[in-house]
Design a protein around this motif. Structure first.
Motif, short mmCIF file in Angstrom:
data_model
loop_
_atom_site.label_atom_id
_atom_site.label_comp_id
_atom_site.label_asym_id
_atom_site.label_seq_id
_atom_site.Cartn_x
_atom_site.Cartn_y
_atom_site.Cartn_z
N MET A 101 0.86 -1.19 0.00
CA MET A 101 0.00 0.00 0.00
C MET A 101 0.89 1.23 0.00
SD MET A 101 -3.22 -0.55 2.52
CE MET A 101 -2.50 -1.51 3.82
N ARG A 102 0.56 2.20 -0.85
CA ARG A 102 1.26 3.47 -0.87
C ARG A 102 0.24 4.58 -0.95
NH1 ARG A 102 4.39 0.46 0.41
NH2 ARG A 102 6.42 -0.04 -0.38
N LYS A 103 0.39 5.59 -0.14
CA LYS A 103 -0.53 6.72 -0.13
C LYS A 103 0.28 8.00 -0.28
CE LYS A 103 -4.08 8.93 2.64
NZ LYS A 103 -4.81 8.91 3.91
N LYS A 104 -0.06 8.78 -1.30
CA LYS A 104 0.63 10.05 -1.55
C LYS A 104 -0.40 11.14 -1.80
CE LYS A 104 4.93 8.73 -3.80
NZ LYS A 104 5.70 8.90 -5.01
N GLY A 105 -0.04 12.36 -1.48
CA GLY A 105 -0.89 13.50 -1.80
C GLY A 105 -0.19 14.35 -2.85
N HIS A 106 -0.97 15.08 -3.64
CA HIS A 106 -0.40 15.93 -4.69
C HIS A 106 -1.22 17.21 -4.80
CE1 HIS A 106 1.50 17.17 -8.40
NE2 HIS A 106 0.29 17.38 -8.90
N ARG A 107 -0.54 18.34 -4.88
CA ARG A 107 -1.21 19.62 -5.13
C ARG A 107 -0.55 20.26 -6.34
NH1 ARG A 107 -1.32 23.29 -0.08
NH2 ARG A 107 -2.80 24.42 -1.36
N GLN A 108 -1.33 20.50 -7.38
CA GLN A 108 -0.82 21.03 -8.64
C GLN A 108 -0.72 22.55 -8.59
OE1 GLN A 108 0.14 19.09 -11.24
NE2 GLN A 108 0.85 20.93 -12.26
N TRP A 109 0.38 23.10 -9.09
CA TRP A 109 0.56 24.55 -9.21
C TRP A 109 -0.32 25.07 -10.34
CZ3 TRP A 109 2.99 27.60 -5.86
CH2 TRP A 109 3.88 27.02 -4.97
N PHE A 110 -0.86 26.29 -10.18
CA PHE A 110 -1.67 26.90 -11.22
C PHE A 110 -1.39 28.39 -11.29
CE2 PHE A 110 -4.39 27.43 -7.48
CZ PHE A 110 -4.78 28.76 -7.59
N THR A 111 -1.80 28.99 -12.41
CA THR A 111 -1.77 30.43 -12.61
C THR A 111 -3.19 30.84 -12.97
OG1 THR A 111 0.51 30.40 -13.39
CG2 THR A 111 -0.82 32.31 -14.00
N GLU A 112 -3.68 31.87 -12.31
CA GLU A 112 -5.03 32.36 -12.58
C GLU A 112 -4.93 33.56 -13.52
OE1 GLU A 112 -8.28 31.84 -9.57
OE2 GLU A 112 -8.02 34.01 -9.51
N LEU A 113 -5.63 33.48 -14.65
CA LEU A 113 -5.60 34.51 -15.68
C LEU A 113 -6.96 35.16 -15.82
CD1 LEU A 113 -3.83 32.54 -18.56
CD2 LEU A 113 -2.76 34.13 -16.98
N GLN A 114 -6.97 36.44 -16.17
CA GLN A 114 -8.20 37.11 -16.58
C GLN A 114 -8.02 37.53 -18.03
OE1 GLN A 114 -9.48 40.53 -14.37
NE2 GLN A 114 -11.51 40.44 -15.28
N ILE A 115 -8.89 37.03 -18.90
CA ILE A 115 -8.80 37.31 -20.32
C ILE A 115 -9.22 38.77 -20.55
CG2 ILE A 115 -9.53 36.63 -22.65
CD1 ILE A 115 -7.97 34.45 -21.10
N GLU A 116 -8.32 39.55 -21.13
CA GLU A 116 -8.62 40.96 -21.36
C GLU A 116 -9.15 41.21 -22.77
OE1 GLU A 116 -5.01 42.97 -20.22
OE2 GLU A 116 -5.75 43.13 -18.16
N GLN A 117 -8.50 40.63 -23.77
CA GLN A 117 -9.00 40.83 -25.14
C GLN A 117 -8.56 39.70 -26.05
OE1 GLN A 117 -5.79 44.26 -26.06
NE2 GLN A 117 -7.50 44.21 -27.43
N ILE A 118 -9.36 39.53 -27.10
CA ILE A 118 -9.08 38.57 -28.15
C ILE A 118 -8.94 39.38 -29.44
CG2 ILE A 118 -9.96 36.61 -29.44
CD1 ILE A 118 -11.56 35.87 -26.90
N VAL A 119 -7.76 39.30 -30.04
CA VAL A 119 -7.47 40.07 -31.26
C VAL A 119 -7.79 39.19 -32.46
CG1 VAL A 119 -5.72 41.32 -32.54
CG2 VAL A 119 -5.70 41.36 -30.05
N VAL A 120 -8.72 39.67 -33.30
CA VAL A 120 -9.17 38.93 -34.47
C VAL A 120 -8.47 39.50 -35.71
CG1 VAL A 120 -11.18 38.28 -35.86
CG2 VAL A 120 -11.41 38.60 -33.40
N PRO A 121 -7.82 38.64 -36.54
CA PRO A 121 -7.19 39.16 -37.76
C PRO A 121 -8.23 39.58 -38.79
CG PRO A 121 -7.08 36.78 -37.73
CD PRO A 121 -7.67 37.20 -36.41
N GLN A 122 -7.86 40.51 -39.66
CA GLN A 122 -8.77 40.99 -40.71
C GLN A 122 -8.81 40.04 -41.88
OE1 GLN A 122 -10.89 43.57 -40.72
NE2 GLN A 122 -10.37 43.74 -38.57
#
Length: 111
Positions: free
Chosen positions: A90-111
């Motif tokens: 039996m093996r028991k491990k815990g894991h916590r993943q690193w994250f970055t929180e982003l706020q989407i400001e704009q989406i640039v659409v090509p012409q």
């Protein structure tokens, strides 16, 4: 290049794909950008506006998504439990993943 408010995009970051809209707050795999910095990606797979849909092969040329880095952190703990019956293993491990929180400001659409 124009910026449209009622636009959706699918971007790729950290080996995953996310559907984004302006103003959305999103958690992605950890990025090496300081808090308050700007994240800019040109890995846009699809852009959808009310008038048109642009599909990339694999990316849409000239399109980009600009986001602001809100914070870095670690997610909820998950338990990884391995067990082999009748072998006293039996093996028991815990894991916590690193994250970055982003706020989407704009989406640039090509012409």
């Amino acid at each position: 290049m124009e910026t449209v408010q009622s636009v959706r995009a699918i971007i790729e970051t950290g080996g995953k794909q996310y559907e984004v809209t302006p103003g959305l707050i999103l958690r992605v795999e950890k990025l090496e950008i300081p808090e308050g910095g700007t994240f800019e990606t040109d890995k846009v797979l699809l852009i959808r506006t009310p008038e048109q849909t642009l599909i990339g092969t694999p990316y849409v040329p000239g399109a980009k998504v600009i986001a602001k880095v809100l914070k870095h952190g670690r997610g909820e703990k998950i338990i990884v439990f391995k067990f082999k019956p009748k072998k006293r293993y039996m093996r028991k491990k815990g894991h916590r993943q690193w994250f970055t929180e982003l706020q989407i400001e704009q989406i640039v659409v090509p012409q």
